[in-house]
Design a protein around this motif. Structure first.
Motif, short mmCIF file in Angstrom:
data_model
loop_
_atom_site.label_atom_id
_atom_site.label_comp_id
_atom_site.label_asym_id
_atom_site.label_seq_id
_atom_site.Cartn_x
_atom_site.Cartn_y
_atom_site.Cartn_z
N GLU A 1 3.58 4.87 -1.09
CA GLU A 1 3.41 5.76 0.06
C GLU A 1 3.20 4.98 1.34
OE1 GLU A 1 1.38 9.49 -2.40
OE2 GLU A 1 0.13 7.98 -1.40
N VAL A 2 2.37 3.94 1.27
CA VAL A 2 2.13 3.12 2.46
C VAL A 2 3.40 2.39 2.89
CG1 VAL A 2 0.83 1.16 3.38
CG2 VAL A 2 -0.32 2.84 1.94
N ALA A 3 4.10 1.80 1.91
CA ALA A 3 5.34 1.10 2.23
C ALA A 3 6.38 2.06 2.80
CB ALA A 3 5.89 0.41 0.98
N SER A 4 6.44 3.27 2.27
CA SER A 4 7.40 4.26 2.78
C SER A 4 7.05 4.67 4.20
CB SER A 4 7.42 5.49 1.87
OG SER A 4 7.83 5.15 0.57
N TYR A 5 5.75 4.81 4.48
CA TYR A 5 5.35 5.16 5.85
C TYR A 5 5.76 4.06 6.83
CZ TYR A 5 2.67 6.44 9.92
OH TYR A 5 2.33 6.77 11.20
N PHE A 6 5.48 2.81 6.47
CA PHE A 6 5.86 1.71 7.35
C PHE A 6 7.38 1.65 7.51
CE2 PHE A 6 1.58 0.09 6.89
CZ PHE A 6 1.39 -0.61 8.06
N GLU B 1 -13.00 2.10 -11.90
CA GLU B 1 -12.76 3.41 -11.32
C GLU B 1 -11.77 3.30 -10.17
OE1 GLU B 1 -15.29 7.01 -9.14
OE2 GLU B 1 -16.31 5.28 -10.04
N THR B 2 -10.82 4.20 -10.11
CA THR B 2 -9.81 4.21 -9.06
C THR B 2 -10.09 5.35 -8.08
OG1 THR B 2 -8.14 3.33 -10.57
CG2 THR B 2 -7.35 4.35 -8.53
N PRO B 3 -10.26 5.06 -6.82
CA PRO B 3 -10.51 6.13 -5.84
C PRO B 3 -9.34 7.11 -5.79
CG PRO B 3 -10.95 3.97 -4.88
CD PRO B 3 -10.26 3.74 -6.19
N GLU B 4 -9.64 8.37 -5.57
CA GLU B 4 -8.61 9.39 -5.54
C GLU B 4 -8.05 9.62 -4.14
OE1 GLU B 4 -10.26 12.89 -7.21
OE2 GLU B 4 -10.49 12.05 -9.23
N ASP B 5 -8.75 9.14 -3.13
CA ASP B 5 -8.40 9.50 -1.76
C ASP B 5 -7.69 8.37 -1.01
OD1 ASP B 5 -8.26 11.23 0.38
OD2 ASP B 5 -10.12 10.48 1.28
N ILE B 6 -6.96 7.53 -1.73
CA ILE B 6 -6.24 6.45 -1.07
C ILE B 6 -4.74 6.58 -1.39
CG2 ILE B 6 -8.18 4.83 -1.07
CD1 ILE B 6 -6.84 3.41 -3.41
N PRO B 7 -3.88 6.31 -0.41
CA PRO B 7 -2.44 6.37 -0.67
C PRO B 7 -2.00 5.21 -1.55
CG PRO B 7 -2.85 5.56 1.55
CD PRO B 7 -4.19 5.98 0.98
N SER B 8 -0.96 5.44 -2.32
CA SER B 8 -0.43 4.38 -3.18
C SER B 8 0.37 3.37 -2.34
CB SER B 8 0.48 4.99 -4.25
OG SER B 8 1.62 5.59 -3.65
N ALA C 1 -1.72 -1.94 14.16
CA ALA C 1 -2.66 -0.83 14.17
C ALA C 1 -2.66 -0.07 12.85
CB ALA C 1 -2.32 0.12 15.32
N TRP C 2 -1.47 0.24 12.32
CA TRP C 2 -1.41 0.99 11.06
C TRP C 2 -1.80 0.12 9.87
CZ3 TRP C 2 -1.59 5.95 10.69
CH2 TRP C 2 -1.10 6.74 11.73
N TYR C 3 -1.50 -1.17 9.93
CA TYR C 3 -1.94 -2.06 8.85
C TYR C 3 -3.47 -2.11 8.79
CZ TYR C 3 -2.82 -6.31 6.21
OH TYR C 3 -3.30 -7.22 5.29
N ARG C 4 -4.11 -2.21 9.94
CA ARG C 4 -5.58 -2.23 9.97
C ARG C 4 -6.15 -0.89 9.51
NH1 ARG C 4 -7.85 -4.58 15.51
NH2 ARG C 4 -9.77 -4.26 14.31
N HIS C 5 -5.48 0.20 9.86
CA HIS C 5 -5.97 1.52 9.43
C HIS C 5 -5.93 1.66 7.92
CE1 HIS C 5 -6.28 5.83 8.84
NE2 HIS C 5 -5.10 5.84 8.27
N PHE C 6 -4.79 1.35 7.30
CA PHE C 6 -4.69 1.50 5.85
C PHE C 6 -5.59 0.51 5.12
CE2 PHE C 6 -0.51 3.51 6.90
CZ PHE C 6 -0.75 4.72 6.29
N SER C 7 -5.74 -0.70 5.65
CA SER C 7 -6.61 -1.69 5.02
C SER C 7 -8.07 -1.23 5.06
CB SER C 7 -6.46 -3.04 5.72
OG SER C 7 -5.16 -3.55 5.59
N ALA C 8 -8.51 -0.74 6.23
CA ALA C 8 -9.89 -0.27 6.36
C ALA C 8 -10.13 0.96 5.49
CB ALA C 8 -10.18 0.06 7.83
N HIS C 9 -9.14 1.84 5.41
CA HIS C 9 -9.28 3.05 4.58
C HIS C 9 -9.40 2.68 3.11
CE1 HIS C 9 -8.94 7.28 3.59
NE2 HIS C 9 -7.95 7.02 2.74
N GLN C 10 -8.61 1.72 2.67
CA GLN C 10 -8.67 1.30 1.27
C GLN C 10 -10.00 0.59 0.97
OE1 GLN C 10 -5.96 -1.83 -0.04
NE2 GLN C 10 -5.49 -0.64 -1.87
#
Length: 219
Positions: free
Chosen positions: A141-146, A131-138, A110-119
Motif C-alpha cells: 500500500e505504501v509503495a503503491s501510494y508513492f 504482535e502485528t499492529p492493525e492500523d498500519i498500511p502494508s 514529507a510522505w516518507y517521514r509520515h509513514f515512518s513515524a506512523h509505523q
C-alpha cells in the motif's frame, strides 16, 4: 566457498546492467511515443493529474490522511499541471519546472517521514514482539501510494517534456527569439531521450579514449 560468491557478484552486476538497459530502452520508447502523439499524451497527462488529486482528497476524507500533507500533494500537482500549458515544450529555467523538481523531493521526504513515524508509533504501542499492529498500511500500500500519488506524474512529465533549446523556432516563440539568425532547425527532443543519448555518447567516448573502438564506429 570461494567460487559461488564470485558467481553471485558477477550475476548481480549483469542483472544491474540488464535492468539499466531495459529502463533506458523503455524511456526512449515512451519518449518516441509522446513525440508522435503529442495531443493524446497531453490529454492523458492532464486527466491523470486530476485523477490523482481526487485520490488524495478521498484519502484525506475517508482514510484520515494528514490535511497539510494532502494539501501539499494537491498543490504540487497543480504546479505540475502548469507545465502542461506549452506541452511538450519546457524551458529548463522556467520557474514552474524548477518548482516541480523541488516539489518532487519535498513530497517524497514529507510522505516518507509520515509513514515512518506512523509505523514507529504503531509498533511502540504493541505489547508483544510477535504482535502485528492493525492500523498500519502494508508495504504494498505504501509503495503503491508513492508510485501513483508521488512519483507517477513527475516521471511522466520527465519522459514527455522536451527541452526548449531543441524546439523548432516556428513552434516556440521563446526558442525562436533565442535561435533567430542562426538558421537552427533542430527537432524537439524529449529530456528522457537526451539523457539516454548523453549517457550513450559518454560511454562511446570512454571506449574511444580506452582504445576499445574507433570514433566512427556505432555504439
Amino acid at each position: 566457498m570461494w567460487i559461488l560468491p564470485i558467481v553471485g557478484l558477477l550475476g548481480s552486476i549483469l542483472g544491474f546492467c540488464f535492468l539499466t538497459l531495459a529502463i533506458a530502452s523503455g524511456l526512449y520508447y515512451l519518449s518516441e511515443l509522446v513525440e508522435e502523439h503529442t495531443v493524446v499524451s497531453k490529454r492523458l497527462l492532464s486527466r491523470l493529474i486530476y485523477f490523482i488529486i481526487v485520490i488524495q482528497l478521498l484519502l484525506c476524507i475517508v482514510d484520515r490522511f494528514p490535511f497539510w500533507l494532502t494539501l501539499l500533494g494537491i498543490a504540487s500537482h497543480v504546479v505540475y499541471l502548469g507545465n502542461m500549458r506549452r506541452f511538450p515544450y519546457v524551458a529548463l529555467t522556467d520557474p514552474l519546472f524548477l518548482a516541480s523538481c523541488v516539489l518532487v523531493l519535498v513530497n517524497h521526504i514529507a510522505w516518507y517521514r509520515h509513514f515512518s513515524a506512523h509505523q514507529k508509533k504503531a509498533y511502540a504501542n504493541v505489547s508483544s514482539f510477535y504482535e502485528t499492529p492493525e492500523d498500519i498500511p502494508s508495504f504494498t500500500e505504501v509503495a503503491s501510494y508513492f508510485g501513483i500519488c508521488v512519483w507517477l506524474v513527475p516521471f511522466a512529465l520527465f519522459v514527455s517534456l522536451s527541452a526548449g533549446d531543441n524546439v523548432l523556432p516556428t513552434e516556440n516563440p521563446a526558442a525562436a527569439a533565442a535561435a533567430s539568425g542562426d538558421g537552427s532547425k533542430r527537432r524537439a527532443q524529449g529530456m528522457a531521450k537526451m539523457l539516454v543519448d548523453g549517457a550513450r555518447n559518454a560511454i562511446s567516448e570512454v571506449g574511444v579514449m580506452a582504445g576499445w573502438k574507433k570514433r566512427d564506429e556505432g555504439f
